[in-house]
Write an enzyme that holds these catalytic residues in place. Structure first.
Site, PDB file in Angstrom:
ATOM      1  N   LYS A  52       0.837  -1.206   0.000  1.00  0.00           N
ATOM      2  CA  LYS A  52       0.000   0.000   0.000  1.00  0.00           C
ATOM      3  C   LYS A  52       0.873   1.258   0.000  1.00  0.00           C
ATOM      4  O   LYS A  52       0.608   2.220  -0.730  1.00  0.00           O
ATOM      5  CB  LYS A  52      -0.943  -0.029   1.220  1.00  0.00           C
ATOM      6  CG  LYS A  52      -2.026  -1.104   1.089  1.00  0.00           C
ATOM      7  CD  LYS A  52      -2.825  -1.352   2.353  1.00  0.00           C
ATOM      8  CE  LYS A  52      -3.804  -2.501   2.121  1.00  0.00           C
ATOM      9  NZ  LYS A  52      -4.622  -2.870   3.282  1.00  0.00           N
ATOM     10  N   GLN A  96      -4.981  -1.398   9.478  1.00  0.00           N
ATOM     11  CA  GLN A  96      -4.842  -2.751   8.919  1.00  0.00           C
ATOM     12  C   GLN A  96      -5.402  -3.771   9.913  1.00  0.00           C
ATOM     13  O   GLN A  96      -5.076  -3.740  11.106  1.00  0.00           O
ATOM     14  CB  GLN A  96      -3.359  -3.032   8.617  1.00  0.00           C
ATOM     15  CG  GLN A  96      -3.110  -4.337   7.891  1.00  0.00           C
ATOM     16  CD  GLN A  96      -3.680  -4.358   6.471  1.00  0.00           C
ATOM     17  OE1 GLN A  96      -3.738  -3.343   5.790  1.00  0.00           O
ATOM     18  NE2 GLN A  96      -4.116  -5.515   6.025  1.00  0.00           N
ATOM     19  N   ASP A 119     -11.220   2.687   3.899  1.00  0.00           N
ATOM     20  CA  ASP A 119     -11.570   1.268   3.814  1.00  0.00           C
ATOM     21  C   ASP A 119     -13.081   1.070   3.661  1.00  0.00           C
ATOM     22  O   ASP A 119     -13.534  -0.027   3.340  1.00  0.00           O
ATOM     23  CB  ASP A 119     -11.137   0.551   5.100  1.00  0.00           C
ATOM     24  CG  ASP A 119      -9.923  -0.336   4.886  1.00  0.00           C
ATOM     25  OD1 ASP A 119      -9.759  -0.846   3.768  1.00  0.00           O
ATOM     26  OD2 ASP A 119      -9.160  -0.528   5.842  1.00  0.00           O
TER      27      ASP A 119
HETATM   28  N1  GUN Z   1      -7.037  -7.024   6.289  1.00  0.00           N
HETATM   29  C1  GUN Z   1      -7.414  -7.869   5.297  1.00  0.00           C
HETATM   30  N2  GUN Z   1      -8.053  -7.182   4.317  1.00  0.00           N
HETATM   31  C2  GUN Z   1      -8.086  -5.894   4.712  1.00  0.00           C
HETATM   32  C3  GUN Z   1      -8.610  -4.701   4.134  1.00  0.00           C
HETATM   33  O1  GUN Z   1      -9.185  -4.683   3.044  1.00  0.00           O
HETATM   34  N3  GUN Z   1      -8.433  -3.574   4.855  1.00  0.00           N
HETATM   35  C4  GUN Z   1      -7.812  -3.578   6.068  1.00  0.00           C
HETATM   36  N4  GUN Z   1      -7.702  -2.424   6.706  1.00  0.00           N
HETATM   37  N5  GUN Z   1      -7.315  -4.646   6.624  1.00  0.00           N
HETATM   38  C5  GUN Z   1      -7.453  -5.812   5.946  1.00  0.00           C
END
Ligand code: GUN
Length: 308
Positions: A52, A96, A119
């Site tokens: 990211k 996350q 998100d």
């Molecule tokens: N952990 C697994 N998939 C995701 C996601 O799409 N966003 C976040 N923040 N954590 C994750």
């Protein structure tokens, strides 16, 4: 021959479309800014977060990483989120998941300012999605809609089956398909006959995290099969069952001792109209949509600031 729906192509098109928008934001004052919060030590999360941050760097989006220790508690996380909410240079906040077990995940996600919730997990944004109003949408399901749009796969009036009812993928996916005028069925672990439900569908979205769950009896020659699953396979017996008819994949598994696999059994591919491979299907879209949400959040915040 089925059409392979190439997620990298769609990702590249989306990222290219963001570049002029980012340039415009910079010309008006500053780059969009994303804060990523990674608490504790989760190897998979560390890899995702690295990707990211790299995507931000490649695009010219400002990013910063916050790394609370494994022992962090809910109050400390809330304090960090509040400080990021107040920062004018931060447009997007991504926490996350999963968080360490002692942290109350719901409280932390609720604390993220809805306009910075890139998100799309905040109840306010979930509510906007349910009502079909503008808001920040969950990245992976939005990415699936982008793949369908890019390949001009008709959705309106079609029957879509979503397998999986998670808050992150299954539920928002079903809502996005519904807003695109599909007739939507959601299947889950208690559904009586998932294969039968799927066989009647035009579009099948597999999102329950069970390697190879979708087998050829789930599809028809007109099925478009979208695979959201990403499992890290190390069990040779499971690999042998999945790759019995894919010798090159089995060879690679033997060499590396691991493989990334989806929820769709590779034997499905020759039996359907179109499919997303794993890797290289839906996966690349998740980060592209995160970038897209960050740019959108920055544009909206700038607009709100100018109106005040
Ligand atoms: N952990 C697994 N998939 C995701 C996601 O799409 N966003 C976040 N923040 N954590 C994750």
């Amino acid at each position: 021959m089925p059409v392979v729906l190439d997620g990298k192509k769609v990702r590249d098109a989306i990222l290219a479309s963001l570049e002029p928008r980012i340039r415009k934001l910079k010309a008006k004052g500053r780059a969009p800014g994303l804060a990523v919060v990674l608490a504790g030590n989760n190897a998979a999360s560390e890899i995702y977060v690295r990707s990211k941050i790299k995507a931000c760097e490649d695009l010219g989006i400002y990013s910063e990483k916050h790394l609370p220790l494994d022992t962090v508690d809910t109050e400390e996380m809330l304090f960090l989120i509040q400080s990021l909410n107040q920062r004018p240079d931060i447009d997007g906040i991504l926490v996350q998941l999963p968080l360490p077990p002692q942290v109350n995940t719901q409280r932390v996600l609720m604390a993220v300012a809805a306009e910075k919730d890139v998100d799309g997990f905040h109840p306010m944004n979930v509510g906007h999605l349910v009502a079909g109003r503008d808001g920040l949408r969950a990245c992976t399901p939005s990415g699936v809609m982008e793949i369908l749009a890019h390949y001009r796969i008709p959705v309106s009036g079609k029957h879509a089956v979503v397998i999986g009812r998670s808050d992150i993928v299954g539920k928002p996916m079903a809502l996005l398909l519904l807003h695109a005028n599909a007739t939507v069925t959601i299947c889950h672990s208690k559904t009586a006959n998932v294969a039968e439900e799927c066989r009647r569908a035009d579009i099948v979205v597999a999102a329950m995290g069970k390697p190879g769950f979708v087998t050829p009896d789930f599809v028809s020659p007109r099925s478009v099969v979208i695979d959201v699953g990403t499992s890290h396979l190390t069990d040779p017996a499971v690999a042998a069952a999945l790759f019995a008819n894919a010798p090159e994949k089995m060879d690679s598994f033997r060499e590396k001792g691991k493989a990334v696999v989806g929820d769709v059994h590779p034997d499905v591919y020759p039996r359907c109209a179109a499919y997303t491979p794993v890797p290289g299907g839906v996966g690349p879209l998740t980060i592209a949509m995160l970038m897209s949400n960050t740019v959108l959040a920055a544009e909206r915040r700038l607009q709100a600031y100018q109106l005040n």
